[in-house]
Write an enzyme that holds these catalytic residues in place. Structure first.
Site, short mmCIF file in Angstrom:
data_model
loop_
_atom_site.label_atom_id
_atom_site.label_comp_id
_atom_site.label_asym_id
_atom_site.label_seq_id
_atom_site.Cartn_x
_atom_site.Cartn_y
_atom_site.Cartn_z
N ASP A 400 0.82 -1.22 0.00
CA ASP A 400 0.00 0.00 0.00
C ASP A 400 0.85 1.26 0.00
O ASP A 400 0.49 2.24 -0.66
CB ASP A 400 -0.90 0.03 1.25
CG ASP A 400 -1.96 -1.04 1.22
OD1 ASP A 400 -2.21 -1.60 0.14
OD2 ASP A 400 -2.54 -1.33 2.29
P1 NAP Z 1 0.94 -3.98 3.13
O1 NAP Z 1 0.28 -3.02 2.21
O2 NAP Z 1 0.12 -4.60 4.19
O3 NAP Z 1 1.59 -5.12 2.21
C1 NAP Z 1 2.38 -6.11 2.74
C2 NAP Z 1 2.87 -6.98 1.59
O4 NAP Z 1 3.84 -7.87 2.13
C3 NAP Z 1 1.78 -7.84 0.96
O5 NAP Z 1 1.56 -7.40 -0.36
C4 NAP Z 1 2.33 -9.28 1.00
O6 NAP Z 1 2.22 -9.86 -0.29
C5 NAP Z 1 3.78 -9.09 1.40
N1 NAP Z 1 4.28 -10.12 2.32
C6 NAP Z 1 3.67 -10.64 3.39
N2 NAP Z 1 4.44 -11.57 3.97
C7 NAP Z 1 5.58 -11.62 3.25
C8 NAP Z 1 6.78 -12.39 3.35
N3 NAP Z 1 6.96 -13.31 4.32
N4 NAP Z 1 7.75 -12.17 2.44
C9 NAP Z 1 7.59 -11.27 1.45
N5 NAP Z 1 6.49 -10.52 1.31
C10 NAP Z 1 5.48 -10.69 2.20
O7 NAP Z 1 2.20 -3.32 3.84
P2 NAP Z 1 2.72 -1.83 3.83
O8 NAP Z 1 3.07 -1.40 2.43
O9 NAP Z 1 3.78 -1.78 4.88
O10 NAP Z 1 1.48 -0.94 4.26
C11 NAP Z 1 0.95 -0.91 5.60
C12 NAP Z 1 -0.56 -0.83 5.59
O11 NAP Z 1 -1.07 -0.82 6.94
C13 NAP Z 1 -1.08 0.43 4.92
O12 NAP Z 1 -2.30 0.16 4.29
C14 NAP Z 1 -1.32 1.36 6.11
O13 NAP Z 1 -2.27 2.39 5.87
C15 NAP Z 1 -1.87 0.36 7.11
N6 NAP Z 1 -1.73 0.99 8.42
C16 NAP Z 1 -0.56 0.96 9.06
C17 NAP Z 1 -0.42 1.65 10.24
C18 NAP Z 1 0.87 1.72 10.98
O14 NAP Z 1 0.89 2.28 12.06
N7 NAP Z 1 1.97 1.19 10.45
C19 NAP Z 1 -1.50 2.33 10.79
C20 NAP Z 1 -2.70 2.32 10.10
C21 NAP Z 1 -2.81 1.62 8.92
P3 NAP Z 1 2.23 -11.47 -0.46
O15 NAP Z 1 1.11 -11.97 0.36
O16 NAP Z 1 2.06 -11.68 -1.92
O17 NAP Z 1 3.55 -11.94 0.03
#
Ligand code: NAP
Length: 476
Positions: A400
């Site tokens: 994301d």
């Molecule tokens: P993400 O959008 O959740 O994507 C994580 C990606 O990691 C997935 O596409 C997944 O694809 C891949 N993945 C999972 N396990 C894996 C592994 N073992 N090896 C390789 N790849 C792996 O992560 P992000 O880009 O960090 O975004 C964070 C999200 O959380 C955002 O939508 C954000 O708004 C939300 N959020 C975060 C917070 C915060 O405090 N950090 C707060 C509010 C909301 P596969 O399944 O194909 O592997």
């Protein structure tokens, strides 16, 4: 010891404890001082607990000892066993129990007053504080339990919406306020009924308020509930006249509010949008499409050997970690790759998105644990302007936070969320296991772009293979 002297000593110790809390919080703001900050806050808490135990109001040490032993065992086991990726669930539970504690303190004090065991010096003020401790504590308790269940996938992460939801919540709020007024202003018989009324409604409200919020927004909700648990504790502090509880509650309450605001800003969303929009309920038509309205292109896999060949020739490399790095616990091998690249003459930076992962500072914590030099960490606003000069962007389990739809596609639910513009690098290598979407559940055009290659597999294993190539080059 005279009563006055004892009071002066206790309050002086509370002031020392409060100063240590504030110093500790300040030190938590920087990686270099964070551990010491934690220790200093802990010492402050120890002082506060020991001094409180010397207070003449403590009437039963046996139950305190039982609580202390049970709490220590559970806390120690959690600290050892709970994985970093499960921290948000853990924090949700801790907030919930904090809220429950405030509710119990407020309720217990009410029953002591009702039974005539104690007579408050300022009855109206104490009644108001009891109302707030029970109300906010109750909402925090059930809200946090619901958030925990969503995060732990015991309940669906999808927002649950039904017609008239806001009306139902509005009605519950009105009932709470009415019973609150009756409680504060009413006579003892009315008070008993009112306290029962707003306790039950508060517990229902916690559940119904979190119900329409999607799993993707749970970290924001948890930070908000954290703030509420502090405010409830502050109210409980006023109920029992404990100064250090008032100060500690205020600190938790305000820091939670600040954190909630930072997270909303990082997602370019208002708190009202997070709480009431039902984000993630059903994808909007055309969501995650590019400007022309559809996801286009094909996924182009790359092997570890070819990845090595691309990286070997690169001079400017940016590593963009995301939730997948946390899942695969790849931070140590990420650091190793960074060192290998540097020894090959590349300049390496780690670009950190404020909401990458599942909790604020998630990536910073993991990279610090792996001893990645702090100077190599670059914030989103600093890396984006120089992204076109990057030879390679390595996206490790991020989705994301690098989704170009957030910048281009007005119909996307994440439109407006600031992203790290990995797609502007000359070559992008994305590490993920398969076609899994990010937390928002949206497709990502980045993976289909002409300059993107997909290195499939668990991030740790993939990186180990690339690092092995560098090592065999060095050995040969
Ligand atoms: P993400 O959008 O959740 O994507 C994580 C990606 O990691 C997935 O596409 C997944 O694809 C891949 N993945 C999972 N396990 C894996 C592994 N073992 N090896 C390789 N790849 C792996 O992560 P992000 O880009 O960090 O975004 C964070 C999200 O959380 C955002 O939508 C954000 O708004 C939300 N959020 C975060 C917070 C915060 O405090 N950090 C707060 C509010 C909301 P596969 O399944 O194909 O592997």
């Amino acid at each position: 010891m005279s009563h006055e002297l004892r009071e002066i000593l206790i309050n002086s110790a509370y002031i020392v404890a409060s100063i240590l809390f504030i110093l500790g919080l300040k030190m938590l703001g920087r990686q270099a001082t964070a551990r010491r900050g934690n220790l200093i806050s802990g010492i402050g808490m120890l002082i506060a607990i020991v001094v409180t135990l010397l207070d003449r109001h403590v009437i039963d040490y046996t139950w305190i000892a039982v609580g202390l032993v049970a709490g220590t065992i559970i806390g120690f086991a959690c600290a050892r066993l709970v994985k970093m990726t499960s921290m948000p669930e853990m924090v949700a539970l801790l907030n919930g129990f904090g809220g429950l504690a405030s509710l119990i303190v407020g309720g217990a004090e009410f029953f002591r007053i009702h039974a005539g065991t104690i007579v408050p010096a300022h009855p109206l003020f104490t009644a108001g504080a009891i109302f707030l401790a029970v109300l906010i504590g109750g909402i925090t308790f059930t809200g946090s339990i619901y958030a925990f269940c969503k995060l732990a996938e015991l309940l669906s992460g999808r927002p649950i919406l039904f017609g008239g939801q806001h009306l139902v919540n509005g009605f519950l709020v009105l009932v709470t306020l009415a019973s609150g007024v009756a409680f504060v202003a009413g006579d003892p018989s009315v008070q008993l009924l009112a306290v029962g009324g707003f306790t039950v409604v508060a517990l229902i409200l916690g559940w119904t308020l979190v119900m329409p919020i999607g799993g993707g927004d749970m970290p924001v909700v948890i930070s908000m509930l954290n703030s509420l648990s502090g405010i409830a504790a502050c109210a409980a502090g006023f109920v029992i006249g404990n100064n250090v509880l008032v100060v500690a509650g205020c600190l938790v309450g305000t820091s939670g509010v600040i954190l909630t605001a930072i997270m909303c800003k990082a997602m370019n969303r208002s708190l009202a949008n997070v709480l009431f929009s039902g984000f993630g309920a059903a994808p909007k038509p055309g969501a995650a499409a590019d400007a022309s309205g559809a996801i286009q292109g094909e996924l182009k896999p790359i092997s570890a050997e070819d990845t090595f060949a691309v990286l070997e020739a690169a001079r400017q490399v940016v590593i963009i970690p995301g939730y997948g790095m946390a899942v695969s616990q790849a931070q140590h091998v990420v650091r190793e790759l960074g060192e290998m690249l540097e020894s090959h003459g590349a300049e390496v930076r780690f670009a950190i998105h404020p909401v990458a992962g599942r909790m604020p500072g998630h990536m910073n914590v993991l990279l610090a644990e792996a001893s990645v030099p702090y100077e190599q960490l670059v914030e989103m606003d600093a890396i984006n302007p120089v992204m076109p000069t990057m030879d390679v962007a390595i996206v490790i389990g991020a989705n994301d936070v690098v989704n170009p739809a957030a910048a281009r596609d007005k119909s996307s639910p994440i439109y407006g969320m600031p992203i790290i513009k990995a797609h502007e690098a000359r070559t992008v290598i994305c590490l993920k296991r398969g076609k899994g979407t990010g937390f928002s559940g949206l497709e990502n055009q980045l993976f289909l772009m002409p300059n993107t290659r997909m290195l499939y597999g668990d991030a740790k294993g993939s990186l180990q293979s690339v690092v092995a190539e560098f090592k065999s080059l060095a050995a040969g």
